[in-house]
Design an enzyme around this catalytic site. Structure first.
Site, PDB file in Angstrom:
ATOM      1  CG  ASN A  11      -1.815   1.186   1.302  1.00  0.00           C
ATOM      2  OD1 ASN A  11      -1.828   2.016   0.389  1.00  0.00           O
ATOM      3  ND2 ASN A  11      -2.581   1.313   2.382  1.00  0.00           N
ATOM      4  CE  LYS A  13      -0.471   3.181   4.657  1.00  0.00           C
ATOM      5  NZ  LYS A  13      -0.393   3.263   6.097  1.00  0.00           N
ATOM      6  CG  HIS A  98      -6.138   1.970   5.111  1.00  0.00           C
ATOM      7  ND1 HIS A  98      -5.653   2.904   5.991  1.00  0.00           N
ATOM      8  CD2 HIS A  98      -5.142   1.052   4.938  1.00  0.00           C
ATOM      9  CE1 HIS A  98      -4.404   2.571   6.333  1.00  0.00           C
ATOM     10  NE2 HIS A  98      -4.077   1.452   5.698  1.00  0.00           N
ATOM     11  CD  GLU A 100      -3.182   5.504   6.621  1.00  0.00           C
ATOM     12  OE1 GLU A 100      -3.113   5.503   5.386  1.00  0.00           O
ATOM     13  OE2 GLU A 100      -2.306   4.982   7.347  1.00  0.00           O
ATOM     14  CD  GLU A 170      -3.741  -2.390   7.217  1.00  0.00           C
ATOM     15  OE1 GLU A 170      -2.649  -2.704   6.738  1.00  0.00           O
ATOM     16  OE2 GLU A 170      -4.293  -1.308   6.975  1.00  0.00           O
ATOM     17  N   GLY A 176       2.249   2.464  10.853  1.00  0.00           N
ATOM     18  CA  GLY A 176       3.214   3.567  10.721  1.00  0.00           C
ATOM     19  C   GLY A 176       3.913   3.921  12.015  1.00  0.00           C
ATOM     20  CB  SER A 216       4.857  -1.635  12.187  1.00  0.00           C
ATOM     21  OG  SER A 216       4.462  -0.303  12.435  1.00  0.00           O
TER      22      SER A 216
HETATM   23  P1  13P Z   1       2.740   0.523   7.792  1.00  0.00           P
HETATM   24  O1  13P Z   1       3.288  -0.785   7.240  1.00  0.00           O
HETATM   25  O2  13P Z   1       3.502   1.721   7.319  1.00  0.00           O
HETATM   26  O3  13P Z   1       2.584   0.439   9.279  1.00  0.00           O
HETATM   27  O4  13P Z   1       1.274   0.702   7.174  1.00  0.00           O
HETATM   28  C1  13P Z   1       0.375  -0.336   7.257  1.00  0.00           C
HETATM   29  C2  13P Z   1      -0.812  -0.027   6.454  1.00  0.00           C
HETATM   30  O5  13P Z   1      -1.572   0.869   6.763  1.00  0.00           O
HETATM   31  C3  13P Z   1      -1.040  -0.824   5.244  1.00  0.00           C
HETATM   32  O6  13P Z   1      -2.290  -0.574   4.709  1.00  0.00           O
END
Ligand code: 13P
Length: 262
Positions: A11, A13, A98, A100, A170, A176, A216
């Protein structure tokens, strides 16, 4: 039961530019090629780069993914992107729900559910994300939240559609932050999701659904996560932007699959 190949998603982003996206896609294709019999791979570039990345992926077997889609088929929705448009560009799978989107854009379970239906009706596969915040976990509500998001996101979905789903667990506190869930905790959450899917549908139809872990994931912790059979892949954020790290995660997933096959 034959073990399934693990699925690794990158992903990306809202990162990169046109040139770096194409370059990253080239590197993913190169890393995937020798492993393609042992792992599945999907990348989720930013919308503006989908077409260029699609050209780079070609028939490599790496699936083109998108990070979101609209609840609607078309219309006066400035800035939104429909599932049909994604199909038009060669997208095979879309991330929905997601954290976010849920947190930054206040998306509800019901909007998430509408998107799931729209994506599936358009012929896309869906990667539905669920996961609790740290406050929810601390309050002992992690299971309740995951269940609510799962049930809410899949409301009204017929059994014959379930095979087109992947679930990504997740936990928001792990995204992150560099603070991954322990493999054991992730495996327990996956067990809960699996049993809820079986309750919502039935065992044979939910058996088709892979449950991935995200939060992560990196080259170092991936092998420990994939040691648990319940963890059937990973949705990777930060580490998917570094092709060497992503290649190493793909390699760990391929090795794990070979081990599962015995
Ligand atoms: P990270 O691997 O940066 O923690 O992000 C995970 C994520 O949100 C994947 O969709």
């Amino acid at each position: 039961m034959h073990p399934r190949r693990l699925l690794i998603g990158g992903n990306w982003k809202m990162n990169g530019d046109l040139a770096s996206s194409v370059e990253l896609a080239e590197e993913v294709v190169e890393a995937f090629e020798p492993l393609r019999e042992s792992v599945d791979c999907v990348v989720f570039p930013p919308f503006p780069y989908l077409q260029a990345v699609a050209r780079t992926l070609g028939n490599s077997g790496v699936i083109l993914g998108a990070q979101d889609c609209s609840t609607e088929a078309n219309g006066a929705l400035t800035g939104d992107i429909s599932a049909e448009m994604l199909v038009d560009l060669g997208v095979g799978q879309v991330i929905i729900g997601h954290s976010e989107r849920r947190q930054v854009h206040n998306e509800s379970d019901s909007q998430t559910c509408d998107k799931v239906h729209m994506a599936l009706e358009s012929g896309l596969k869906v990667m539905l994300c669920v996961g609790e915040t740290w406050d929810e976990r601390s309050a002992g509500r992690a299971d309740e939240i995951v269940r609510r998001q799962l049930k809410g996101g899949l409301a009204g979905l017929a059994k014959d559609r379930v095979g087109a789903l992947t679930i990504a667990y997740e936990p928001v506190w792990a995204i992150g932050t560099g603070k991954s869930a322990t493999p054991k905790d992730a495996a327990m959450a996956h067990d809960l999701i699996r049993s809820d899917l079986e309750d919502l549908y039935d065992r044979p139809s939910s058996a088709a659904v892979r449950i991935l872990y995200g939060g992560s994931v990196n080259a170092a912790n991936a092998p420990g996560l994939f040691a648990h059979l319940q963890i059937e892949g990973a949705l990777v954020g930060g580490a998917s932007l570094k092709s060497g790290d992503f290649a190493s995660i793909l390699g760990s997933a391929a090795t794990s699959f070979q081990g599962r096959r015995g």
